[in-house]
Design an enzyme around this catalytic site. Structure first.
Site, mmCIF file in Angstrom:
data_model
loop_
_atom_site.group_PDB
_atom_site.id
_atom_site.type_symbol
_atom_site.label_atom_id
_atom_site.label_comp_id
_atom_site.label_asym_id
_atom_site.label_seq_id
_atom_site.Cartn_x
_atom_site.Cartn_y
_atom_site.Cartn_z
ATOM 1 C CB SER A 173 2.053 1.423 6.145
ATOM 2 O OG SER A 173 0.805 1.860 6.647
ATOM 3 N N GLY A 174 4.404 -0.802 6.681
ATOM 4 C CA GLY A 174 5.623 -1.413 6.146
ATOM 5 C C GLY A 174 6.633 -1.775 7.212
ATOM 6 C CG ASP A 232 -0.455 -3.870 2.458
ATOM 7 O OD1 ASP A 232 -0.822 -3.100 3.375
ATOM 8 O OD2 ASP A 232 0.207 -3.482 1.473
ATOM 9 C CG HIS A 288 -2.216 -0.733 0.956
ATOM 10 N ND1 HIS A 288 -2.619 -1.799 1.720
ATOM 11 C CD2 HIS A 288 -3.151 -0.581 0.000
ATOM 12 C CE1 HIS A 288 -3.753 -2.267 1.240
ATOM 13 N NE2 HIS A 288 -4.101 -1.548 0.202
#
Ligand code: E7E
Length: 234
Positions: free
Chosen positions: A186-187, A89, A41
Site C-alpha cells: 500500500s502507498g 486514500d 491507510h
C-alpha cells in the site's frame, strides 16, 4: 507483491519504504526532493512511533551505497480519507530535509491529464509487501506487471460490487497467475507509460484472489490537492 519478481536493483529509484520504529509498514514514492506520496491507510495500525522513510534501497537490511533513512517532518493524510472506506486514500510525507538525488534516488512523475488508463494496459507495481497470502515478507524489492481492468467490470457484484469510484482504478488478477499487490505494498505507485497513474490501496484486504481485483487511488483527481499541500507547508 504476489507473483512478481526481483527487479534489477535501483531501477526504481523513486521507491520508498515508510517505516515505523525501523519496521517497514508501507510503500511510497518520491515526487519531489522532499515529498513522498503514500496511502493514508498506512497510518491505521501505527502506534505513534518514530516514522522514517528509507530511500535508495533494494534490500531492506543489506548495506547499499546510496541507501539512506530520512526523518519525517510532517505526515499529511488527505482530509477525505477514513478507516471506513477506500476514498481519498492518500498520504503526503514531508521529509525532514530534501533527499539527496542521485543514481539510486530519484523522483517519479505524476499522471497529470485526467483520462482513464485504458483497460488491458500493462502497468507496473513494486514494493516490499507480502509475497504470499500467509504473510511472507521479502527483504528485496519485488515488482509485478499488472493489467488494468475496466471500472465497469471491477464494479460487478462478483468483484467490488459498485465500490470503485471514478477516483479509483483496478488491476485484474488472472485466475492462474495470482499477480497482485498485498499488505505492505500500500502507498506504492502503479506506473503506467512511465508515470504514476495510481497509488496502491489496501482495498479488499485479500490478495491474489481473482474475485477481488487490486484497487488503486487514481492520481489525476488529486493533482490540485498535492500541489496545494506542497506549496503551503514549510
Ligand atoms: N491486492 C489488494 C491489496 C493491496 C494492498 C494491501 C492489501 N491487504 C492489506 O493491506 C491487508 C490489511 C490487513 C490484513 C491483511 N491480511 C492480508 C493477507 N493477504 O493476509 C492482507 C491484508 C490488499
Amino acid at each position: 507483491i504476489l507473483g512478481g519478481r526481483e527487479p534489477q536493483p535501483h531501477t526504481m529509484p523513486y521507491m520508498a519504504s515508510l517505516q515505523e520504529d525501523g519496521k517497514h509498514i508501507c510503500g511510497g514514492f518520491l515526487i519531489t526532493a522532499e515529498w513522498v506520496l503514500s496511502a493514508a491507510h498506512c497510518l491505521e495500525d501505527t502506534i505513534n512511533g518514530t516514522f522514517q522513510v528509507l530511500l535508495g534501497a533494494h534490500s531492506l537490511t543489506a548495506h547499499e551505497p546510496h541507501k539512506r533513512l530520512y526523518g519525517v517532518r510532517r505526515l499529511i493524510p488527505h482530509p477525505g480519507s477514513s478507516t471506513e472506506t477506500n476514498a481519498d486514500d492518500l498520504l503526503l510525507i514531508q521529509l525532514a530535509e530534501p533527499a539527496l538525488l542521485g543514481t539510486d534516488v530519484g523522483t517519479l512523475a505524476l499522471q497529470e491529464e485526467d483520462q482513464e488508463v485504458p483497460a488491458g494496459t500493462l502497468c507496473t507495481a513494486a514494493g516490499w509487501g507480502f509475497t504470499t497470502n500467509t504473510g511472507k515478507r521479502p527483504d528485496k524489492l519485488q515488482s509485478v506487471e499488472l493489467s488494468i481492468m475496466s471500472r465497469a467490470t471491477c464494479n460487478r457484484r462478483i468483484h467490488h460490487d459498485g465500490e470503485v469510484t471514478e477516483n479509483m482504478m483496478c488491476t485484474e488478477i488472472k485466475k492462474d497467475s495470482r499477480k497482485d499487490t498485498c499488505k505492505g505494498d500500500s502507498g506504492g505507485p502503479l506506473v503506467c507509460h512511465g508515470v504514476a497513474a495510481g497509488v496502491v490501496a489496501a482495498g479488499s484486504r485479500v490478495c491474489g484472489n481473482w474475485k477481488k481485483p487490486g484497487i488503486y487511488t487514481r492520481i489525476p483527481p488529486y493533482i490540485e490537492w498535492i500541489r496545494a499541500v506542497m506549496a503551503s507547508a514549510n
